[in-house]
Motif scaffolding. Structure first.
Motif: not given
Length: 114
Positions: A5-9, A18-20, A90-91, A108-114
């Motif tokens: 899996a990849f595409g986090g950020g 978009r995660l794959s 989240a991961v 894959t880690e996804v971080t959403v900044s507010s």
């Protein structure tokens, strides 16, 4: 069976990612493919699932914002995430369920900044 899996950020709230997830090994086209996520201090939860026939299921928290899709020939599933919120941080894990078992990819880690 291996899942990559990849595409986090890191993305700002309101943005998209978009995660794959690419599956390899002894997997049939009928395998269910799905995305789960685990936020810090929380249990892993279902985000979206797609069956071999293309039927989809979404968590209520992501309905209308996330879209899961797959390409059986490539044994790949994607998770298009739009209108991201801080609570989506989240991961994210890819999961494949076959007749013979369940397989998880590394997150894959996804971080959403507010």
């Amino acid at each position: 069976v291996q899942l990559q899996a990849f595409g986090g950020g890191l993305v700002q709230a309101g943005g998209s990612l978009r995660l794959s997830c690419v599956a390899s090994g002894d997997i049939s086209y009928s395998a269910d493919m799905g995305w789960y996520r685990q936020a810090p201090g929380k249990e892993r939860e279902l985000v979206a699932l797609i069956t071999g026939g293309g039927r989809t299921t979404y968590a209520n928290t992501v309905k209308g914002r996330f879209t899961i899709s797959r390409d059986n020939a490539k044994m790949t599933t994607w998770l298009q995430m739009n209108s991201l919120k801080a609570e989506d941080t989240a991961v994210y894990y890819c999961k494949v369920t076959t007749f013979f078992g369940t397989y998880w990819g590394k997150g894959t880690e996804v971080t959403v900044s507010s």
